[in-house]
Design a protein around this motif. Structure first.
Motif, PDB file in Angstrom:
ATOM      1  N   PRO A   1      61.811   9.460  30.527  1.00 25.49           N
ATOM      2  CA  PRO A   1      61.125  10.638  31.081  1.00 25.49           C
ATOM      3  C   PRO A   1      59.602  10.527  30.957  1.00 25.49           C
ATOM      4  CG  PRO A   1      62.961  11.300  29.694  1.00 25.49           C
ATOM      5  CD  PRO A   1      62.767   9.832  29.474  1.00 25.49           C
ATOM      6  N   PRO A   2      58.856  10.692  32.041  1.00 22.40           N
ATOM      7  CA  PRO A   2      57.390  10.626  31.987  1.00 22.40           C
ATOM      8  C   PRO A   2      56.802  11.937  31.469  1.00 22.40           C
ATOM      9  CG  PRO A   2      58.114  10.993  34.238  1.00 22.40           C
ATOM     10  CD  PRO A   2      59.353  10.850  33.418  1.00 22.40           C
ATOM     11  N   ARG A   3      56.340  11.918  30.220  1.00 28.33           N
ATOM     12  CA  ARG A   3      55.831  13.139  29.594  1.00 28.33           C
ATOM     13  C   ARG A   3      54.400  12.986  29.102  1.00 28.33           C
ATOM     14  NH1 ARG A   3      61.414  13.707  26.147  1.00 28.33           N
ATOM     15  NH2 ARG A   3      62.732  14.465  27.872  1.00 28.33           N
ATOM     16  N   THR A   4      53.790  11.848  29.366  1.00 32.00           N
ATOM     17  CA  THR A   4      52.402  11.626  28.958  1.00 32.00           C
ATOM     18  C   THR A   4      51.607  11.132  30.156  1.00 32.00           C
ATOM     19  OG1 THR A   4      52.706   9.299  28.368  1.00 32.00           O
ATOM     20  CG2 THR A   4      53.208  10.942  26.660  1.00 32.00           C
ATOM     21  N   ALA A   5      50.301  11.150  30.027  1.00 32.25           N
ATOM     22  CA  ALA A   5      49.438  10.663  31.111  1.00 32.25           C
ATOM     23  C   ALA A   5      49.735   9.197  31.412  1.00 32.25           C
ATOM     24  CB  ALA A   5      47.978  10.850  30.736  1.00 32.25           C
ATOM     25  N   ALA A   6      49.957   8.410  30.359  1.00 29.38           N
ATOM     26  CA  ALA A   6      50.248   6.987  30.554  1.00 29.38           C
ATOM     27  C   ALA A   6      51.567   6.802  31.301  1.00 29.38           C
ATOM     28  CB  ALA A   6      50.292   6.279  29.206  1.00 29.38           C
ATOM     29  N   ASN A   7      52.574   7.618  30.953  1.00 29.44           N
ATOM     30  CA  ASN A   7      53.869   7.545  31.665  1.00 29.44           C
ATOM     31  C   ASN A   7      53.708   7.892  33.134  1.00 29.44           C
ATOM     32  OD1 ASN A   7      55.646   9.029  28.852  1.00 29.44           O
ATOM     33  ND2 ASN A   7      55.174   6.889  29.257  1.00 29.44           N
ATOM     34  N   VAL A   8      52.977   8.954  33.394  1.00 24.39           N
ATOM     35  CA  VAL A   8      52.808   9.424  34.778  1.00 24.39           C
ATOM     36  C   VAL A   8      52.034   8.396  35.605  1.00 24.39           C
ATOM     37  CG1 VAL A   8      51.710  11.205  36.209  1.00 24.39           C
ATOM     38  CG2 VAL A   8      53.051  11.858  34.191  1.00 24.39           C
ATOM     39  N   ASP A   9      51.130   7.680  34.969  1.00 25.91           N
ATOM     40  CA  ASP A   9      50.377   6.632  35.680  1.00 25.91           C
ATOM     41  C   ASP A   9      51.301   5.535  36.204  1.00 25.91           C
ATOM     42  OD1 ASP A   9      47.940   7.848  35.368  1.00 25.91           O
ATOM     43  OD2 ASP A   9      47.395   6.716  33.549  1.00 25.91           O
ATOM     44  N   GLN A  10      52.472   5.395  35.586  1.00 26.99           N
ATOM     45  CA  GLN A  10      53.407   4.345  35.988  1.00 26.99           C
ATOM     46  C   GLN A  10      54.305   4.756  37.161  1.00 26.99           C
ATOM     47  OE1 GLN A  10      53.200   1.234  34.599  1.00 26.99           O
ATOM     48  NE2 GLN A  10      51.408   2.193  33.621  1.00 26.99           N
ATOM     49  N   VAL A  11      54.255   6.036  37.519  1.00 26.24           N
ATOM     50  CA  VAL A  11      55.071   6.522  38.636  1.00 26.24           C
ATOM     51  C   VAL A  11      54.414   6.110  39.951  1.00 26.24           C
ATOM     52  CG1 VAL A  11      56.025   8.550  39.787  1.00 26.24           C
ATOM     53  CG2 VAL A  11      55.920   8.459  37.276  1.00 26.24           C
ATOM     54  N   LYS A  12      55.174   5.465  40.817  1.00 30.55           N
ATOM     55  CA  LYS A  12      54.645   4.948  42.079  1.00 30.55           C
ATOM     56  C   LYS A  12      54.949   5.900  43.231  1.00 30.55           C
ATOM     57  CE  LYS A  12      56.917   1.151  42.351  1.00 30.55           C
ATOM     58  NZ  LYS A  12      57.360  -0.200  42.794  1.00 30.55           N
ATOM     59  N   GLU A  13      54.118   5.855  44.252  1.00 31.01           N
ATOM     60  CA  GLU A  13      54.427   6.583  45.471  1.00 31.01           C
ATOM     61  C   GLU A  13      55.629   5.931  46.144  1.00 31.01           C
ATOM     62  OE1 GLU A  13      51.282   7.247  48.221  1.00 31.01           O
ATOM     63  OE2 GLU A  13      50.098   8.466  46.832  1.00 31.01           O
ATOM     64  N   PHE A  14      56.424   6.766  46.754  1.00 29.87           N
ATOM     65  CA  PHE A  14      57.683   6.345  47.350  1.00 29.87           C
ATOM     66  C   PHE A  14      57.454   5.760  48.740  1.00 29.87           C
ATOM     67  CE2 PHE A  14      61.773   7.903  49.420  1.00 29.87           C
ATOM     68  CZ  PHE A  14      62.561   6.909  48.865  1.00 29.87           C
ATOM     69  N   VAL A  15      58.045   4.615  48.994  1.00 27.54           N
ATOM     70  CA  VAL A  15      58.014   3.998  50.325  1.00 27.54           C
ATOM     71  C   VAL A  15      59.473   3.913  50.790  1.00 27.54           C
ATOM     72  CG1 VAL A  15      57.314   2.016  51.717  1.00 27.54           C
ATOM     73  CG2 VAL A  15      55.967   2.672  49.687  1.00 27.54           C
ATOM     74  N   PRO A  16      59.945   4.893  51.532  1.00 26.95           N
ATOM     75  CA  PRO A  16      61.377   4.961  51.852  1.00 26.95           C
ATOM     76  C   PRO A  16      61.900   3.761  52.632  1.00 26.95           C
ATOM     77  CG  PRO A  16      60.117   6.599  53.088  1.00 26.95           C
ATOM     78  CD  PRO A  16      59.207   6.046  52.058  1.00 26.95           C
ATOM     79  N   GLN A  17      61.074   3.223  53.520  1.00 26.93           N
ATOM     80  CA  GLN A  17      61.532   2.078  54.310  1.00 26.93           C
ATOM     81  C   GLN A  17      61.926   0.904  53.414  1.00 26.93           C
ATOM     82  OE1 GLN A  17      58.772   3.789  54.735  1.00 26.93           O
ATOM     83  NE2 GLN A  17      58.470   4.353  56.888  1.00 26.93           N
ATOM     84  N   GLU A  18      61.237   0.769  52.282  1.00 26.18           N
ATOM     85  CA  GLU A  18      61.516  -0.333  51.373  1.00 26.18           C
ATOM     86  C   GLU A  18      62.594   0.012  50.347  1.00 26.18           C
ATOM     87  OE1 GLU A  18      57.850  -1.330  49.507  1.00 26.18           O
ATOM     88  OE2 GLU A  18      56.825  -1.858  51.372  1.00 26.18           O
ATOM     89  N   SER A  19      62.588   1.253  49.879  1.00 24.57           N
ATOM     90  CA  SER A  19      63.456   1.614  48.757  1.00 24.57           C
ATOM     91  C   SER A  19      64.824   2.153  49.167  1.00 24.57           C
ATOM     92  CB  SER A  19      62.755   2.655  47.871  1.00 24.57           C
ATOM     93  OG  SER A  19      61.554   2.141  47.348  1.00 24.57           O
ATOM     94  N   VAL A  20      64.881   2.873  50.281  1.00 28.14           N
ATOM     95  CA  VAL A  20      66.159   3.488  50.681  1.00 28.14           C
ATOM     96  C   VAL A  20      66.442   3.240  52.171  1.00 28.14           C
ATOM     97  CG1 VAL A  20      66.197   5.244  48.873  1.00 28.14           C
ATOM     98  CG2 VAL A  20      64.992   5.709  51.012  1.00 28.14           C
TER      99      VAL A  20
END
Length: 392
Positions: free
Chosen positions: A147-166
């Motif tokens: 679970p991303p609960r810190t600034a460092a964790n949230v920095d690791q969340v990427k923007e979603f690219v649906p064409q590539e991921s789903v």
């Protein structure tokens, strides 16, 4: 059978008519509708026969009855779905395999012929493509592994690219569009930023939402960054679904009603508006539906998002919901899912009450929440039979 009176409240737009007029009269009769909010509502536009009924209704065109579909209409109450679950016990396998997604999505279509065929998927499906590992475990629900609960964790969340991921989502929607062949509207859906953030910060489902609120009220800048990433990503996801074949998309903000009105205005409303504004720039004619469970206290604010349809849960009286939202916003709902456990007579009466209160324009008949596990299939069949037999 129902018929229109020549001058009626827009919240009592249909009335019981024991001796309905002949069909030729009904086709030519154009009622003027006196609205309880004041003034005369313009006559609906003539229906476009080449478009699905649901789209015509949302756009305020004249339709003969309300379109109907049910949230979670493809799922555990159907014996055919239970058989698939026995063969493929993993929810993620069922929802991430093109053939299975199409088969499950079409199960209720083949049996009940709803006016909306919604993609079988989950609002958490994008998470893997955003660097948020998760699973959905039978009996436990969603589990977020880090679970991303810190600034460092949230920095690791990427923007979603649906064409590539789903890509399987796009493929399934394209197939569904061909299979349904405009006899119903194909619906996609996404999770709203605050609801997605709630799941990932809490680590799964929650009763008290203490972790997401601790982040909101102690490090709001961290939560806002996460919410912004979800907003940008979900706008892209909606666009991708529309480009793949979805003719309308529902946004689920299931947990927004855990927020007070002032906190909703900070942590949910701006991101919902951003999604709507972004999508409308590229897909101005794509109907967007917003659903939030238990939304009675936030109803007017839901209308401020700019969505085309607000889906009401069953705790809001349909007539009051119409009044509070205004006439420009279409409504969806809002029969209590528990009604489907009742007698057929009771189900019929509740459907008629809901439709009468919604009026003849801009209404999609639905439940006020998803179908419950254990709902008798014969009662679902009766719901659709009664709904599709209504005539304005």
């Amino acid at each position: 059978m129902y018929c229109f009176n020549s001058s009626i409240s827009c919240f009592s737009a249909i009335s019981f008519c024991p001796n309905p007029p002949p069909a030729s009269f009904r086709r030519s009769f154009k009622p003027r509708i006196q609205c309880s909010l004041g003034g005369i509502v313009a006559e609906p536009e003539v229906v476009n026969a080449t478009e699905p009924l649901l789209l015509n209704a949302v756009r305020g065109q004249e339709v003969e009855r309300p379109p109907v579909w049910l949230m979670r209409q493809a799922g555990r109450y159907m014996k055919s779905y239970q058989i698939i679950c026995e063969k493929y016990p993993s929810f993620r396998e069922r929802s991430e395999n093109v053939d299975l997604v199409v088969e499950i999505s079409l199960q209720p279509w083949k049996v009940f012929k709803p006016d909306g065929v919604i993609l079988f998927s989950d609002i958490l499906t994008p998470l893997s493509g955003m660097n948020i590992p998760f699973d959905i475990v039978k009996g436990k629900g969603p589990i977020i592994f880090n679970p991303p609960r810190t600034a460092a964790n949230v920095d690791q969340v990427k923007e979603f690219v649906p064409q590539e991921s789903v890509p399987y989502v796009g493929e399934a929607l394209t197939i569904l569009r061909k299979e349904v062949n405009n006899e119903a509207a194909v619906l996609g859906f996404v999770g709203a930023p605050f609801t997605l953030a709630s799941y990932v910060v809490e680590g799964g489902s929650s009763k008290h939402f203490t972790k997401i609120k601790a982040l909101a009220f102690s490090q709001p800048q961290v939560l806002h960054k996460l919410l912004q990433t979800f907003a940008t990503s979900m706008a892209k996801y909606i666009q991708f679904q529309a480009d793949s074949g979805a003719q309308a998309v529902q946004i689920f903000d299931s947990w927004a009603t855990e927020l007070s009105p002032v906190d909703f205005e900070e942590f949910s409303l701006p991101y919902l508006k951003q999604i709507v504004d972004t999508v409308k720039q590229t897909h101005p004619n794509l109907p967007l539906i917003l659903y939030a469970s238990g939304s009675g206290g936030l109803l007017e604010r839901l209308g401020l998002t700019g969505v085309d349809v607000v889906s009401l849960d069953w705790t809001v009286d349909m007539a009051e919901g119409r009044r509070r939202l205004g006439l420009d916003v279409a409504v969806q709902g809002n029969v209590d899912p528990g009604v489907l456990f009742g007698s057929k007579e009771f189900i019929t009466n509740r459907i008629n009450d809901t439709v009468r209160k919604a009026g003849k324009s801009k209404h999609i008949l639905n439940l006020g929440h998803g179908i419950k596990v254990g709902t008798p299939e014969e009662n679902v069949a009766h719901f659709f039979e009664v709904a599709k037999g209504i005539r304005y």
